[in-house]
Design a protein around this motif. Structure first.
Motif, PDB file in Angstrom:
ATOM      1  N   GLU A  30     -58.186  37.954  32.129  1.00 52.36           N
ATOM      2  CA  GLU A  30     -56.915  37.154  31.972  1.00 52.36           C
ATOM      3  C   GLU A  30     -57.415  35.721  32.115  1.00 52.36           C
ATOM      4  O   GLU A  30     -56.469  34.950  32.163  1.00 52.36           O
ATOM      5  CB  GLU A  30     -55.757  37.509  33.022  1.00 52.36           C
ATOM      6  N   VAL A  31     -58.490  35.582  32.765  1.00 54.50           N
ATOM      7  CA  VAL A  31     -59.037  33.991  33.003  1.00 54.50           C
ATOM      8  C   VAL A  31     -58.987  33.265  31.637  1.00 54.50           C
ATOM      9  O   VAL A  31     -58.478  32.100  31.667  1.00 54.50           O
ATOM     10  CB  VAL A  31     -60.418  34.055  33.574  1.00 54.50           C
ATOM     11  N   SER A  32     -59.328  33.760  30.737  1.00 53.50           N
ATOM     12  CA  SER A  32     -59.191  32.999  29.429  1.00 53.50           C
ATOM     13  C   SER A  32     -57.904  32.667  28.923  1.00 53.50           C
ATOM     14  O   SER A  32     -57.444  31.524  28.486  1.00 53.50           O
ATOM     15  CB  SER A  32     -59.790  33.858  28.193  1.00 53.50           C
ATOM     16  N   THR A  33     -56.840  33.563  29.117  1.00 50.24           N
ATOM     17  CA  THR A  33     -55.446  33.311  28.773  1.00 50.24           C
ATOM     18  C   THR A  33     -55.123  32.084  29.617  1.00 50.24           C
ATOM     19  O   THR A  33     -54.430  31.230  29.084  1.00 50.24           O
ATOM     20  CB  THR A  33     -54.586  34.549  29.193  1.00 50.24           C
ATOM     21  N   VAL A  34     -55.313  32.148  30.866  1.00 52.12           N
ATOM     22  CA  VAL A  34     -54.954  31.176  31.911  1.00 52.12           C
ATOM     23  C   VAL A  34     -55.297  29.563  31.348  1.00 52.12           C
ATOM     24  O   VAL A  34     -54.953  28.673  31.255  1.00 52.12           O
ATOM     25  CB  VAL A  34     -55.360  31.345  33.364  1.00 52.12           C
ATOM     26  N   GLN A  35     -56.735  29.765  31.138  1.00 51.13           N
ATOM     27  CA  GLN A  35     -57.287  28.578  30.439  1.00 51.13           C
ATOM     28  C   GLN A  35     -56.666  28.234  29.368  1.00 51.13           C
ATOM     29  O   GLN A  35     -56.420  26.888  29.217  1.00 51.13           O
ATOM     30  CB  GLN A  35     -58.825  28.798  30.332  1.00 51.13           C
ATOM     31  N   HIS A  36     -56.194  28.910  28.484  1.00 48.31           N
ATOM     32  CA  HIS A  36     -55.773  28.511  27.253  1.00 48.31           C
ATOM     33  C   HIS A  36     -54.260  28.016  27.667  1.00 48.31           C
ATOM     34  O   HIS A  36     -53.881  26.898  26.739  1.00 48.31           O
ATOM     35  CB  HIS A  36     -55.457  29.747  26.320  1.00 48.31           C
ATOM     36  N   ILE A  37     -53.472  28.608  28.393  1.00 50.64           N
ATOM     37  CA  ILE A  37     -52.490  28.080  28.784  1.00 50.64           C
ATOM     38  C   ILE A  37     -52.400  26.622  29.315  1.00 50.64           C
ATOM     39  O   ILE A  37     -51.771  25.691  29.048  1.00 50.64           O
ATOM     40  CB  ILE A  37     -51.598  28.993  30.175  1.00 50.64           C
ATOM     41  N   ILE A  38     -53.256  26.462  30.265  1.00 48.48           N
ATOM     42  CA  ILE A  38     -53.760  25.037  30.956  1.00 48.48           C
ATOM     43  C   ILE A  38     -54.003  23.863  29.999  1.00 48.48           C
ATOM     44  O   ILE A  38     -53.428  23.109  29.828  1.00 48.48           O
ATOM     45  CB  ILE A  38     -54.672  25.082  31.967  1.00 48.48           C
ATOM     46  N   GLN A  39     -54.747  24.534  28.904  1.00 46.85           N
ATOM     47  CA  GLN A  39     -55.162  23.510  27.809  1.00 46.85           C
ATOM     48  C   GLN A  39     -54.019  23.182  26.988  1.00 46.85           C
ATOM     49  O   GLN A  39     -54.097  22.124  26.487  1.00 46.85           O
ATOM     50  CB  GLN A  39     -56.254  24.253  26.968  1.00 46.85           C
ATOM     51  N   GLU A  40     -53.228  24.192  26.497  1.00 47.99           N
ATOM     52  CA  GLU A  40     -52.108  23.757  25.912  1.00 47.99           C
ATOM     53  C   GLU A  40     -50.935  22.784  26.559  1.00 47.99           C
ATOM     54  O   GLU A  40     -50.252  21.972  25.786  1.00 47.99           O
ATOM     55  CB  GLU A  40     -51.495  25.207  25.470  1.00 47.99           C
ATOM     56  N   ILE A  41     -50.800  22.979  27.690  1.00 50.89           N
ATOM     57  CA  ILE A  41     -49.882  22.282  28.595  1.00 50.89           C
ATOM     58  C   ILE A  41     -50.370  20.975  29.169  1.00 50.89           C
ATOM     59  O   ILE A  41     -49.751  19.752  28.919  1.00 50.89           O
ATOM     60  CB  ILE A  41     -49.248  22.764  29.607  1.00 50.89           C
ATOM     61  N   ASP A  42     -51.425  21.168  29.705  1.00 51.20           N
ATOM     62  CA  ASP A  42     -51.852  19.657  30.376  1.00 51.20           C
ATOM     63  C   ASP A  42     -53.674  19.859  30.130  1.00 51.20           C
ATOM     64  O   ASP A  42     -54.246  20.092  31.141  1.00 51.20           O
ATOM     65  CB  ASP A  42     -51.751  19.606  31.695  1.00 51.20           C
ATOM     66  N   PRO A  43     -54.172  19.360  29.083  1.00 47.36           N
ATOM     67  CA  PRO A  43     -55.635  19.237  28.879  1.00 47.36           C
ATOM     68  C   PRO A  43     -56.395  18.369  29.826  1.00 47.36           C
ATOM     69  O   PRO A  43     -57.667  18.595  30.206  1.00 47.36           O
ATOM     70  CB  PRO A  43     -55.888  18.582  27.521  1.00 47.36           C
ATOM     71  N   LYS A  44     -55.589  17.611  30.617  1.00 47.94           N
ATOM     72  CA  LYS A  44     -56.119  16.632  31.694  1.00 47.94           C
ATOM     73  C   LYS A  44     -56.074  17.144  33.085  1.00 47.94           C
ATOM     74  O   LYS A  44     -56.565  16.525  33.916  1.00 47.94           O
ATOM     75  CB  LYS A  44     -55.426  15.298  31.685  1.00 47.94           C
ATOM     76  N   ALA A  45     -55.683  18.462  33.050  1.00 50.92           N
ATOM     77  CA  ALA A  45     -55.467  19.065  34.506  1.00 50.92           C
ATOM     78  C   ALA A  45     -56.802  19.086  35.048  1.00 50.92           C
ATOM     79  O   ALA A  45     -57.882  19.485  34.484  1.00 50.92           O
ATOM     80  CB  ALA A  45     -54.727  20.308  34.209  1.00 50.92           C
ATOM     81  N   PHE A  46     -56.741  18.974  36.279  1.00 53.89           N
ATOM     82  CA  PHE A  46     -58.059  19.601  37.330  1.00 53.89           C
ATOM     83  C   PHE A  46     -57.866  21.011  37.558  1.00 53.89           C
ATOM     84  O   PHE A  46     -57.042  21.309  38.332  1.00 53.89           O
ATOM     85  CB  PHE A  46     -58.173  18.262  38.276  1.00 53.89           C
ATOM     86  N   VAL A  47     -58.987  21.733  37.386  1.00 52.13           N
ATOM     87  CA  VAL A  47     -58.750  23.231  37.742  1.00 52.13           C
ATOM     88  C   VAL A  47     -59.879  23.684  38.548  1.00 52.13           C
ATOM     89  O   VAL A  47     -61.095  23.117  38.202  1.00 52.13           O
ATOM     90  CB  VAL A  47     -58.738  23.987  36.437  1.00 52.13           C
ATOM     91  N   SER A  48     -59.787  24.469  39.586  1.00 54.91           N
ATOM     92  CA  SER A  48     -60.800  25.010  40.521  1.00 54.91           C
ATOM     93  C   SER A  48     -60.562  26.539  40.315  1.00 54.91           C
ATOM     94  O   SER A  48     -59.626  26.918  40.580  1.00 54.91           O
ATOM     95  CB  SER A  48     -60.712  24.570  41.801  1.00 54.91           C
TER      96      SER A  48
END
Length: 294
Positions: free
Chosen positions: A252-270
């Motif tokens: 499900e990692v790829s799905t979460v990454q897509h979600i973050i990219q759609e909502i806030d491409p500038k988000a800092f993610v660890s």
């Protein structure tokens, strides 16, 4: 912000899933079948049916996956369901192609090399599929159902199913070929882990974003995973901020990454590897239901 179109289907993911199933299908046809090596999971069942009844694995792979998809569509989610269906179709396509145009390597009846090569090629293939959010169907769907409904970790279910199928394979192969199959299975597990960067341990996300509510809601809606808000303070700006924390399955990692990219491409993610997960919303303490599939 509208979250209805989140986790869109990626052409890159589709292409990589197709390539990955191509590698896996090549290994099954040109190494496993040619050298009488068994296989775990649903692919192993197709090889058993081929040996006993001469049923084409390209067709049996499709037929056997249909009831699994009907049962498991509720736990896969929209994007995972589409990717799984594509993985099943593309694997069957490659199984058909490689039978029509076989390309077996010259192994000179060296079973050790055959076992090692089978593990490497199939591991690379499915590792790529998993890395880009797809599956080849089969036991992965069953494992997700067991995890969702009974709280049994995906890795344990898949291992148990593989053991059962391999034992069933003794119907058509001898113990010597089974030992080489086990070598292939061990190599396969290692290569999948390297390709996917860890096969079945969970992944925890810490997401620093200006849209914590939207991302949290999307993760809960798309994956049915719980999220938490952590309070933080910027070291430079001293601005109060809420951090989204979530734990998901590697697939499900790829799905979460897509979600973050759609909502806030500038988000800092660890992203961290979580070796064990306990508690409601992920594993053993899920609410128990009377029937497995309802």
């Amino acid at each position: 912000m509208d979250n209805t179109n989140l986790a869109r289907i990626s052409i890159k993911d589709i292409i990589m899933i197709t390539i990955g199933t191509g590698f896996y299908g090549w290994s099954l046809i040109n190494i496993n079948i040619t050298n009488q090596l068994a296989e775990g999971g649903l692919s192993g069942i197709t090889l058993i049916l081929l040996a006993l009844f001469n049923w084409n694995p390209a067709y049996t792979n499709l037929i056997l996956n249909i009831p699994l998809l009907i049962i498991g569509y509720r736990v896969l989610g929209r994007r995972s369901l589409i990717y799984t269906i594509w993985g099943i179709i593309s694997l069957s396509f490659w199984l058909y192609v490689w039978q029509k145009f076989p390309m077996p390597p010259a192994l000179h009846h060296d079973m050790l090399i055959a076992g090692l090569l089978a593990g490497i090629m199939s591991g690379i293939g499915l590792g790529v599929v998993f890395r880009f959010g797809g599956t080849s169907g089969g036991t992965d769907v069953i494992a997700r159902i067991m995890e969702q409904k009974l709280g049994i970790q995906i890795g344990r279910t898949m291992f148990a199913l593989d053991v059962v199928v391999l034992l069933m394979s003794l119907i058509y192969i001898d113990v010597i070929h089974m030992m080489y199959t086990l070598i292939a299975s061990f190599v396969f597990a290692q290569v999948v882990g390297l390709t996917q960067q860890g096969a079945y341990t969970a992944r925890s996300f810490m997401i620093f974003t200006d849209y914590p509510e939207e991302i949290s809601h999307a993760i809960m809606h798309e994956l049915e995973r719980g999220t938490s808000f952590l309070k933080s303070e910027g070291g430079y700006s001293h601005r109060d901020q809420r951090v989204v924390y979530a734990v998901v399955d590697p697939s499900e990692v790829s799905t979460v990454q897509h979600i973050i990219q759609e909502i806030d491409p500038k988000a800092f993610v660890s992203i961290f590897t979580a070796q064990e997960q306990l508690g409601e919303g992920f594993s053993y303490l899920r609410p128990k239901k009377k029937f497995i599939f309802f």
